[in-house]
Scaffold this motif. Structure first.
Motif, mmCIF file in Angstrom:
data_model
loop_
_atom_site.group_PDB
_atom_site.id
_atom_site.type_symbol
_atom_site.label_atom_id
_atom_site.label_comp_id
_atom_site.label_asym_id
_atom_site.label_seq_id
_atom_site.Cartn_x
_atom_site.Cartn_y
_atom_site.Cartn_z
ATOM 1 N N SER A 1 85.261 19.387 -14.774
ATOM 2 C CA SER A 1 86.402 18.515 -14.855
ATOM 3 C C SER A 1 87.483 19.056 -15.620
ATOM 4 O O SER A 1 88.655 18.593 -15.651
ATOM 5 C CB SER A 1 86.052 17.047 -15.351
ATOM 6 N N GLY A 2 87.569 20.109 -16.189
ATOM 7 C CA GLY A 2 88.802 20.756 -16.799
ATOM 8 C C GLY A 2 88.387 22.078 -17.714
ATOM 9 O O GLY A 2 87.416 22.630 -17.426
ATOM 10 N N THR B 1 90.890 14.355 -12.917
ATOM 11 C CA THR B 1 90.537 13.056 -12.713
ATOM 12 C C THR B 1 90.506 12.457 -11.158
ATOM 13 O O THR B 1 90.933 13.254 -10.322
ATOM 14 C CB THR B 1 91.518 12.025 -13.485
ATOM 15 N N GLU B 2 89.923 11.502 -11.077
ATOM 16 C CA GLU B 2 90.102 10.856 -9.693
ATOM 17 C C GLU B 2 90.237 9.308 -9.940
ATOM 18 O O GLU B 2 90.410 8.783 -10.958
ATOM 19 C CB GLU B 2 88.805 10.654 -9.028
ATOM 20 N N LYS B 3 91.241 8.791 -9.150
ATOM 21 C CA LYS B 3 91.701 7.397 -8.995
ATOM 22 C C LYS B 3 90.789 6.486 -8.178
ATOM 23 O O LYS B 3 90.329 6.657 -7.203
ATOM 24 C CB LYS B 3 93.124 7.350 -8.540
ATOM 25 N N GLU C 1 84.682 2.888 -21.867
ATOM 26 C CA GLU C 1 83.364 3.869 -22.184
ATOM 27 C C GLU C 1 83.204 5.077 -21.503
ATOM 28 O O GLU C 1 82.500 6.121 -21.976
ATOM 29 C CB GLU C 1 82.087 2.902 -21.966
ATOM 30 N N VAL C 2 83.525 5.268 -20.280
ATOM 31 C CA VAL C 2 83.889 6.618 -19.681
ATOM 32 C C VAL C 2 85.178 7.164 -19.709
ATOM 33 O O VAL C 2 85.388 7.949 -18.971
ATOM 34 C CB VAL C 2 83.523 6.087 -18.281
ATOM 35 N N GLN C 3 85.924 6.856 -20.729
ATOM 36 C CA GLN C 3 87.381 7.392 -20.969
ATOM 37 C C GLN C 3 88.339 7.270 -19.762
ATOM 38 O O GLN C 3 89.171 8.134 -19.529
ATOM 39 C CB GLN C 3 87.027 8.934 -21.507
ATOM 40 N N GLY C 4 88.227 5.992 -19.236
ATOM 41 C CA GLY C 4 89.160 5.857 -17.978
ATOM 42 C C GLY C 4 90.305 5.319 -18.626
ATOM 43 O O GLY C 4 90.401 4.707 -19.675
ATOM 44 N N GLU C 5 91.363 5.502 -17.909
ATOM 45 C CA GLU C 5 92.894 4.829 -18.234
ATOM 46 C C GLU C 5 93.242 3.820 -16.941
ATOM 47 O O GLU C 5 93.016 4.351 -15.788
ATOM 48 C CB GLU C 5 93.719 5.828 -18.220
ATOM 49 N N ILE C 6 93.472 2.590 -17.289
ATOM 50 C CA ILE C 6 93.919 1.396 -16.517
ATOM 51 C C ILE C 6 95.480 1.788 -16.238
ATOM 52 O O ILE C 6 96.249 1.914 -17.153
ATOM 53 C CB ILE C 6 93.788 0.003 -16.940
ATOM 54 N N LEU C 7 95.615 2.096 -15.019
ATOM 55 C CA LEU C 7 97.001 2.450 -14.435
ATOM 56 C C LEU C 7 97.711 1.362 -14.305
ATOM 57 O O LEU C 7 99.190 1.040 -14.499
ATOM 58 C CB LEU C 7 97.130 3.449 -13.552
ATOM 59 N N ASP C 8 97.206 0.029 -13.547
ATOM 60 C CA ASP C 8 97.805 -1.015 -13.182
ATOM 61 C C ASP C 8 96.954 -1.948 -13.181
ATOM 62 O O ASP C 8 95.548 -2.036 -12.656
ATOM 63 C CB ASP C 8 98.780 -0.879 -11.799
ATOM 64 N N GLN D 1 93.920 -0.714 -11.044
ATOM 65 C CA GLN D 1 93.885 0.729 -10.746
ATOM 66 C C GLN D 1 93.621 1.334 -11.985
ATOM 67 O O GLN D 1 94.151 1.274 -12.887
ATOM 68 C CB GLN D 1 95.309 0.995 -10.100
ATOM 69 N N LEU D 2 92.656 2.551 -11.770
ATOM 70 C CA LEU D 2 92.159 3.094 -13.089
ATOM 71 C C LEU D 2 91.982 4.579 -12.472
ATOM 72 O O LEU D 2 92.045 5.308 -11.417
ATOM 73 C CB LEU D 2 90.987 2.629 -13.500
ATOM 74 N N GLU D 3 92.076 5.708 -13.500
ATOM 75 C CA GLU D 3 91.940 6.925 -13.384
ATOM 76 C C GLU D 3 90.666 7.308 -14.536
ATOM 77 O O GLU D 3 90.778 6.994 -15.604
ATOM 78 C CB GLU D 3 93.222 7.857 -13.865
ATOM 79 N N VAL D 4 89.788 8.008 -13.689
ATOM 80 C CA VAL D 4 88.683 8.400 -14.645
ATOM 81 C C VAL D 4 88.234 9.942 -14.592
ATOM 82 O O VAL D 4 88.535 10.705 -13.594
ATOM 83 C CB VAL D 4 87.495 7.674 -13.851
ATOM 84 N N PRO D 5 87.970 10.347 -15.669
ATOM 85 C CA PRO D 5 87.626 12.035 -15.720
ATOM 86 C C PRO D 5 86.594 12.252 -14.657
ATOM 87 O O PRO D 5 85.416 11.636 -14.750
ATOM 88 C CB PRO D 5 87.263 12.335 -17.324
ATOM 89 N N ARG D 6 86.614 13.267 -13.932
ATOM 90 C CA ARG D 6 85.639 13.813 -12.843
ATOM 91 C C ARG D 6 84.391 13.500 -13.280
ATOM 92 O O ARG D 6 83.275 13.156 -12.742
ATOM 93 C CB ARG D 6 86.136 15.149 -12.383
#
Length: 209
Positions: A4-5, A142-144, A163-170, A180-185
């Motif tokens: 993923s990076g 990441t994937e949305k 817990e999965v290091q995701g980020e809530i975008l909206d 809406q969220l973004e999560v490391p692949r």
């Protein structure tokens, strides 16, 4: 290396990292920057041809993309004897395992010829010494996704996303909560497993955007 990076320079093209040394009277200036596309790499190289036309050479090398798999690599001797500048620079970049990186080494000739071996050591060495001091960061892919759930599940779902290091975008509030969220692949499978029970009970919808 994580799927993923990978490591990338923190220095942007407007403020590249710089290392300078004098070798037998010649001034070698290495500049390194984050260039996530071939166009940006070429633009970074061109900048020095325009701003420092009086320099003897602007030799360069770049690695664009994941350093473990990319084919977007190139280099130039810019008038130095073939194989004495660009390729030694590129070899140093490839062994550093850093992606989306461009190195330009500018030479101001000092009157003493270095020979082919000396040139290769000078150009490759300038990049190597610069990389030893270069700050890098992890570029994460990441994937949305979009999640729809009932109001009483919101806090639990937000906890699982964290817990999965995701980020809530909206977040949207209607007759249900839509996130809406973004999560490391690398963490997508973990997220799907943690939500599986809710999905099976039709308490939650998970859609990839």
């Amino acid at each position: 290396m994580s799927s993923s990076g990978y490591q990338v320079p923190t220095h942007k093209t407007a403020h590249p990292f710089m290392f300078e040394e004098i070798i037998k009277g010649s001034r070698f200036i290495a500049r390194i920057a984050f260039t996530p596309s071939v166009d940006q790499a070429k633009s970074f190289v061109k900048h020095f041809n325009v701003t420092e036309p009086e320099a003897t050479h602007h030799c360069w090398a770049y690695v664009v993309g994941n350093p473990s798999s990319t084919t977007l690599i190139a280099c130039s001797d810019d008038g130095e004897p073939s194989g004495t500048a660009g390729m030694p620079m590129l070899n140093v970049l490839k062994h550093a395992a850093i992606g989306d990186i461009t190195a330009v080494v500018t030479r101001y000739y000092g009157g003493t010829k270095l020979g082919t071996g000396g040139l290769a050591r000078a150009y490759g060495g300038s990049v190597k010494q610069a990389l030893e001091q270069l700050e890098t960061s992890q570029r994460i892919f990441t994937e949305k996704f979009e999640i729809h759930c009932a109001y009483d599940l919101q806090k639990q779902i937000e906890y699982l996303i964290n817990e999965v290091q995701g980020e809530i975008l909206d977040i949207q509030f209607t007759n249900q909560v839509s996130l809406q969220l973004e999560v490391p692949r690398d963490n997508i499978t973990q997220l799907q497993l943690s939500l599986e029970a809710y999905i099976n009970k039709q308490q939650l919808q998970l859609n990839k955007l």
